[in-house]
Scaffold this motif. Structure first.
Motif, short mmCIF file in Angstrom:
data_model
loop_
_atom_site.label_atom_id
_atom_site.label_comp_id
_atom_site.label_asym_id
_atom_site.label_seq_id
_atom_site.Cartn_x
_atom_site.Cartn_y
_atom_site.Cartn_z
N GLY A 119 0.82 -1.21 0.00
CA GLY A 119 0.00 0.00 0.00
C GLY A 119 0.86 1.26 0.00
O GLY A 119 0.50 2.27 -0.61
N LYS A 120 2.00 1.18 0.67
CA LYS A 120 2.93 2.31 0.69
C LYS A 120 3.45 2.62 -0.71
O LYS A 120 3.60 3.78 -1.08
CB LYS A 120 4.10 2.04 1.63
CG LYS A 120 5.07 3.21 1.73
CD LYS A 120 6.11 2.99 2.78
CE LYS A 120 7.13 4.08 2.90
NZ LYS A 120 7.15 5.17 1.97
N GLN A 121 3.68 1.58 -1.51
CA GLN A 121 4.11 1.81 -2.90
C GLN A 121 3.05 2.61 -3.67
O GLN A 121 3.38 3.52 -4.43
CB GLN A 121 4.36 0.49 -3.62
CG GLN A 121 5.60 -0.25 -3.16
CD GLN A 121 5.77 -1.54 -3.94
OE1 GLN A 121 5.76 -1.55 -5.16
NE2 GLN A 121 5.94 -2.64 -3.22
N VAL A 122 1.80 2.27 -3.44
CA VAL A 122 0.70 2.98 -4.11
C VAL A 122 0.65 4.43 -3.63
O VAL A 122 0.55 5.36 -4.44
CB VAL A 122 -0.64 2.26 -3.87
CG1 VAL A 122 -1.81 3.08 -4.39
CG2 VAL A 122 -0.63 0.86 -4.49
N THR A 123 0.74 4.64 -2.33
CA THR A 123 0.72 6.00 -1.77
C THR A 123 1.89 6.82 -2.31
O THR A 123 1.72 7.99 -2.68
CB THR A 123 0.77 5.94 -0.22
OG1 THR A 123 -0.34 5.16 0.22
CG2 THR A 123 0.68 7.32 0.39
N ASP A 124 3.08 6.22 -2.35
CA ASP A 124 4.26 6.92 -2.89
C ASP A 124 4.05 7.30 -4.36
O ASP A 124 4.42 8.40 -4.78
CB ASP A 124 5.52 6.06 -2.75
CG ASP A 124 5.96 5.89 -1.31
OD1 ASP A 124 5.45 6.61 -0.42
OD2 ASP A 124 6.81 5.00 -1.06
N LEU A 125 3.45 6.41 -5.12
CA LEU A 125 3.18 6.71 -6.53
C LEU A 125 2.18 7.85 -6.68
O LEU A 125 2.33 8.69 -7.56
CB LEU A 125 2.64 5.47 -7.25
CG LEU A 125 3.66 4.46 -7.71
CD1 LEU A 125 2.99 3.25 -8.32
CD2 LEU A 125 4.61 5.09 -8.72
N ASN A 148 5.42 -1.37 -10.99
CA ASN A 148 6.36 -2.18 -11.78
C ASN A 148 5.99 -3.67 -11.77
O ASN A 148 5.14 -4.12 -11.00
CB ASN A 148 7.80 -1.94 -11.31
CG ASN A 148 8.02 -2.35 -9.87
OD1 ASN A 148 7.44 -3.31 -9.38
ND2 ASN A 148 8.85 -1.61 -9.17
N PHE A 149 6.65 -4.41 -12.62
CA PHE A 149 6.40 -5.84 -12.78
C PHE A 149 6.61 -6.58 -11.46
O PHE A 149 5.89 -7.51 -11.13
CB PHE A 149 7.30 -6.39 -13.88
CG PHE A 149 6.91 -7.75 -14.38
CD1 PHE A 149 5.61 -8.05 -14.75
CD2 PHE A 149 7.87 -8.74 -14.51
CE1 PHE A 149 5.26 -9.30 -15.24
CE2 PHE A 149 7.54 -9.99 -15.00
CZ PHE A 149 6.23 -10.27 -15.37
N GLY A 150 7.60 -6.15 -10.69
CA GLY A 150 7.85 -6.77 -9.39
C GLY A 150 6.66 -6.68 -8.46
O GLY A 150 6.35 -7.63 -7.73
N PHE A 151 5.97 -5.55 -8.49
CA PHE A 151 4.77 -5.38 -7.68
C PHE A 151 3.76 -6.48 -7.99
O PHE A 151 3.19 -7.10 -7.09
CB PHE A 151 4.16 -4.00 -7.95
CG PHE A 151 2.88 -3.74 -7.22
CD1 PHE A 151 2.90 -3.17 -5.97
CD2 PHE A 151 1.65 -4.08 -7.78
CE1 PHE A 151 1.71 -2.92 -5.28
CE2 PHE A 151 0.45 -3.84 -7.11
CZ PHE A 151 0.49 -3.26 -5.85
N TRP A 152 3.53 -6.72 -9.28
CA TRP A 152 2.52 -7.71 -9.69
C TRP A 152 2.94 -9.13 -9.38
O TRP A 152 2.13 -9.95 -8.97
CB TRP A 152 2.19 -7.52 -11.17
CG TRP A 152 1.72 -6.13 -11.44
CD1 TRP A 152 2.39 -5.14 -12.11
CD2 TRP A 152 0.51 -5.54 -10.98
NE1 TRP A 152 1.66 -3.98 -12.10
CE2 TRP A 152 0.50 -4.20 -11.42
CE3 TRP A 152 -0.58 -6.01 -10.25
CZ2 TRP A 152 -0.56 -3.33 -11.15
CZ3 TRP A 152 -1.63 -5.14 -9.98
CH2 TRP A 152 -1.61 -3.82 -10.42
N THR A 153 4.23 -9.42 -9.55
CA THR A 153 4.68 -10.80 -9.29
C THR A 153 4.70 -11.13 -7.80
O THR A 153 4.50 -12.28 -7.42
CB THR A 153 6.07 -11.07 -9.91
OG1 THR A 153 7.03 -10.17 -9.37
CG2 THR A 153 6.02 -10.93 -11.43
N ILE A 154 4.92 -10.13 -6.96
CA ILE A 154 4.93 -10.36 -5.51
C ILE A 154 3.58 -10.87 -5.03
O ILE A 154 3.52 -11.67 -4.08
CB ILE A 154 5.34 -9.07 -4.76
CG1 ILE A 154 6.84 -8.84 -4.90
CG2 ILE A 154 4.94 -9.11 -3.29
CD1 ILE A 154 7.31 -7.50 -4.38
#
Length: 189
Positions: free
Chosen positions: A58-64, A85-91
Motif C-alpha cells: 500500500g505504501k508503494q501505491v501511496t508513494d506513486l 512495476n512488474f515486481g509489484f505484480w509478481t509479488i
C-alpha cells in the motif's frame, strides 16, 4: 581484435534484448490489467489498491500517488496501474499472500492447463521472467546461452497464452526473437 569482438557481443546483446521488448511489455500489461479486473470483482472494490493491499505494498501505491501529484498528473486507477512495476505484480503470487490473493489470481489464467494451475509454479515462472526482464532493462548481458534464451522466450509466451491467447497471437505476429537469434547464431564468435 578483442575490442572488435567485444563490440560485436554488445551489439548481439542489444539486438536480442530488443527482441524481448514486445513479449515482455505485452505480458506485463496483460498481467496487471487482468489482476486489476479480477481483484475489483473478487473484492467488490474499485479501490482495491488502497483497501486490500498489505501495508508494505500500500505504501508503494501511496508513494506513486505523491509522485503523480508532483508531476501534476491525475491520480486515477489507470495512472497508478501504469506506474506500478512488474515486481509489484509478481509479488502478489508469493506464498505469504496466497491465502488472501490466490483465489482472484488463479482466475486470471483462464487458458492454463489444469495440471499447471499451481500457485508455486506460476509464481516461480513469473519470478524467473521478472529477474530476466530486469537483466534486460538494466542493460546486463543475456546472450551467453541461446538455449536458455529459448526457454525464457517460451516461458513468456506460455504465461501470456495462459492469460490471453489473442494477445499472444498478436505478439507472435510482431515477435523478432527467432529472426534475431538466427542472425546471432550465423555470426557466432
Amino acid at each position: 581484435m578483442i575490442k572488435k569482438k567485444a563490440f560485436k557481443l554488445y551489439e548481439y546483446n542489444v539486438k536480442i534484448s530488443q527482441s524481448f521488448y514486445a513479449p515482455l511489455s505485452a505480458l506485463e500489461i496483460t498481467l496487471r490489467n487482468k489482476i486489476d479486473d479480477s481483484f475489483k470483482k473478487h473484492f467488490r472494490d474499485d479501490f482495491w489498491l488502497h483497501n486490500v493491499l498489505p501495508p508494505i505494498m500500500g505504501k508503494q501505491v501511496t508513494d506513486l500517488e505523491q509522485k503523480l501529484s508532483q508531476r501534476k498528473k491525475p491520480i486515477t486507477n489507470s495512472n497508478i496501474l501504469a506506474e506500478l512495476n512488474f515486481g509489484f505484480w509478481t509479488i502478489l503470487f508469493n506464498r505469504r499472500f496466497a491465502k488472501t490473493y490466490w483465489k482472484p489470481l488463479h482466475r486470471i489464467f483462464e487458458h492454463i492447463p489444469k495440471h499447471q494451475r499451481k500457485r508455486s509454479e506460476i509464481s516461480a515462472k513469473l519470478n524467473h521472467i521478472r529477474t530476466f526482464r530486469n537483466r534486460i532493462y538494466h542493460y546486463e548481458p543475456i546472450i551467453w546461452n541461446l538455449d536458455v534464451l529459448d526457454q525464457k522466450h517460451n516461458d513468456i509466451l506460455d504465461v501470456l497464452q495462459w492469460l490471453n491467447p489473442e494477445t499472444t497471437k498478436w505478439v507472435r505476429s510482431i515477435d523478432t526473437y527467432e529472426d534475431i537469434k538466427s542472425r546471432v547464431r550465423m555470426n557466432e564468435l
